[in-house]
Motif scaffolding. Sequence first.
Motif, PDB file in Angstrom:
ATOM      1  N   ARG A 104      47.295  41.391 -27.702  1.00 55.63           N
ATOM      2  CA  ARG A 104      46.062  40.919 -27.243  1.00 55.63           C
ATOM      3  C   ARG A 104      46.204  39.579 -27.098  1.00 55.63           C
ATOM      4  N   GLN A 105      47.052  38.739 -27.749  1.00 57.85           N
ATOM      5  CA  GLN A 105      47.053  37.275 -27.458  1.00 57.85           C
ATOM      6  C   GLN A 105      47.770  36.992 -26.114  1.00 57.85           C
TER       7      GLN A 105
ATOM      8  N   THR B 187      45.824  37.724 -23.046  1.00 51.10           N
ATOM      9  CA  THR B 187      44.705  36.672 -22.877  1.00 51.10           C
ATOM     10  C   THR B 187      45.384  35.232 -22.178  1.00 51.10           C
TER      11      THR B 187
ATOM     12  N   LYS C 124      28.210  30.621 -14.411  1.00 49.53           N
ATOM     13  CA  LYS C 124      28.950  30.431 -15.863  1.00 49.53           C
ATOM     14  C   LYS C 124      28.952  28.729 -15.670  1.00 49.53           C
ATOM     15  N   ASN C 125      29.281  28.277 -17.021  1.00 51.17           N
ATOM     16  CA  ASN C 125      29.478  26.782 -17.097  1.00 51.17           C
ATOM     17  C   ASN C 125      30.824  26.702 -17.816  1.00 51.17           C
ATOM     18  N   ARG C 126      31.655  27.651 -18.067  1.00 50.75           N
ATOM     19  CA  ARG C 126      32.860  27.432 -18.697  1.00 50.75           C
ATOM     20  C   ARG C 126      33.548  28.531 -18.297  1.00 50.75           C
ATOM     21  N   VAL C 127      35.247  28.364 -18.147  1.00 46.38           N
ATOM     22  CA  VAL C 127      36.091  29.332 -17.924  1.00 46.38           C
ATOM     23  C   VAL C 127      36.865  29.455 -19.117  1.00 46.38           C
ATOM     24  N   HIS C 128      37.612  30.519 -19.342  1.00 47.67           N
ATOM     25  CA  HIS C 128      38.615  30.704 -20.311  1.00 47.67           C
ATOM     26  C   HIS C 128      39.370  29.520 -20.765  1.00 47.67           C
ATOM     27  N   PRO C 129      39.440  29.034 -21.763  1.00 41.78           N
ATOM     28  CA  PRO C 129      40.367  27.900 -22.123  1.00 41.78           C
ATOM     29  C   PRO C 129      41.701  28.039 -21.852  1.00 41.78           C
ATOM     30  N   PHE C 130      42.204  29.209 -21.556  1.00 42.05           N
ATOM     31  CA  PHE C 130      43.758  29.386 -21.153  1.00 42.05           C
ATOM     32  C   PHE C 130      43.912  29.561 -19.838  1.00 42.05           C
TER      33      PHE C 130
ATOM     34  N   PRO D 277      47.085  27.177 -18.577  1.00 41.52           N
ATOM     35  CA  PRO D 277      48.383  27.745 -18.865  1.00 41.52           C
ATOM     36  C   PRO D 277      48.827  29.370 -18.098  1.00 41.52           C
TER      37      PRO D 277
END
Lengths: 402, 95
Positions: A64-65, A68, A126-132, A135
């Motif tokens: 799963r990690q 993402t 949306k106001n944010r995207v996935h933190p990764f 990378p």
Amino acid sequence: MGRRVAITGAGTVNALALDVQGSLAALTAGRVAIGPMDFEEIDRLSVKIGGQIKDWVPEDRFTRQEVTLYDRAVQFAVEAGRQAIAEAGLELSEAEALRAGVVLGTGGGGYNTIDESYRAVHAQGKNRVHPFTIPKLMHNAAAAHLAMRHGLKGPSFTVSTACASSNHAMGLAFQMVRSGATDVMLAGGAESTLCFGGLKAWEGLRVMSPDGCRPFCASRNGMVQGEGAAVFVFEDWDRAVARGVPILAEVAGFAMTSDAGDIVLPDPDGATRAMQGALADADLTPEAIGYINAHGTGTAANDRSEAEAIRRVFDAPPPVSATKSMHGHLLGAAGAVELLSVISALRDGVIPPTAGWREEDPAVLGLDVVPNEARRAQVDAALTNAFAFGGMNACLALKRAG
Amino acid sequence: MDGNFLTLEDGLQRKVVAILAAQALREPSGLTLEMTLESLGIDSLGMAEIIFAIEEDFDVQVPFNANDPDAAGLDLGTVGSVCAAVSRLVREQRG
């Protein structure tokens, strides 16, 4: 001159198959993997075909990690690299790992990640995207994950020269092993741009075919994109022989040139000098070459220019085939996936065809383009071309192992 | 403290613990309020995912900067302190 360089492992995922064996079987059968694509908002595109990889379920292959953190192109690269290392039976001591690295090509990097992020913030509000996101999308992500997974602690980097990226990457890996800068390099490329934003941008150039990729054929009407990866193990020849592993082919020469002319239109002069340079670097004469894997995109501009360049280099040109007709144009991974066809010719004596070919075109200047059916031939040496937007050309010369 | 508030805090804590447990690859029941995130094996990328999940699930902004973790007066060291921080952010930002 330097050391000889062996290819001791190969891995791939592309629209033809998710491994080397399946890909070679498809290539030599002349099977075309180009067809209708499926992804979000495809109904808004004018071109709806491509060499898309089907049946790819990341959750079946990665934790799963990892899912993402890995863009689709990274997933392809990681799987291709795994296959290549397994075939090469590569096991490195701590000291050897310091002299092993990775160099990959990619044109677009994490294109799907960029597309999804822009959709989230622009279209979905949306106001944010996935933190990764960073990378995931960075161009060097695939090379980094291969280095991390396999503990390769020498030089690792990514080359981005559009459609010549992976030939440049493999050429640099070759030079590093030959010069003694490293002993082992993973080399190749990965690309996944088959998404709404990726193809919408290409639409504007008006170079895409609505119905298929038919290089060197009078009925050609453009390129068709593909996706996937191919990764190879390049290894110091003596080290490979000492290990007693099968050698798939020898990388013998490499040259890169610039047209320094137009940002999109190819100039036969740059392509000519790339092929001549690779021959000289490999200490081969034109007569020694038994096969050329063409850049062969299926655009009118490339077909004309490449045919002219081949005529300038060869008095009697060898068979030339354009395998993009089967797996599509993998952009920054194109040269890497096309190296499989070169290995087929050198090792197995089977030249994969130019599929989809229908009728002779005077612009091809009488070249033997191996239409539609693979051909048996003993090929001792071969060239593989990649000519990028930007007028950046990269040609590799390979020899049959022995 | 009335019953509604207790229920609210309870639900908040359950959700935060579920986010942390998912990152730590453990069952929520295996977490206690005293456990540190470090002891749960949560690294810097895991922290980024946790903050993302908190912002998505609770519709709040978490003023966290990995270069200066203590700057916003947020203690994200333990399971319990994360729950308290989220509770405070929800109160402050959603009134």
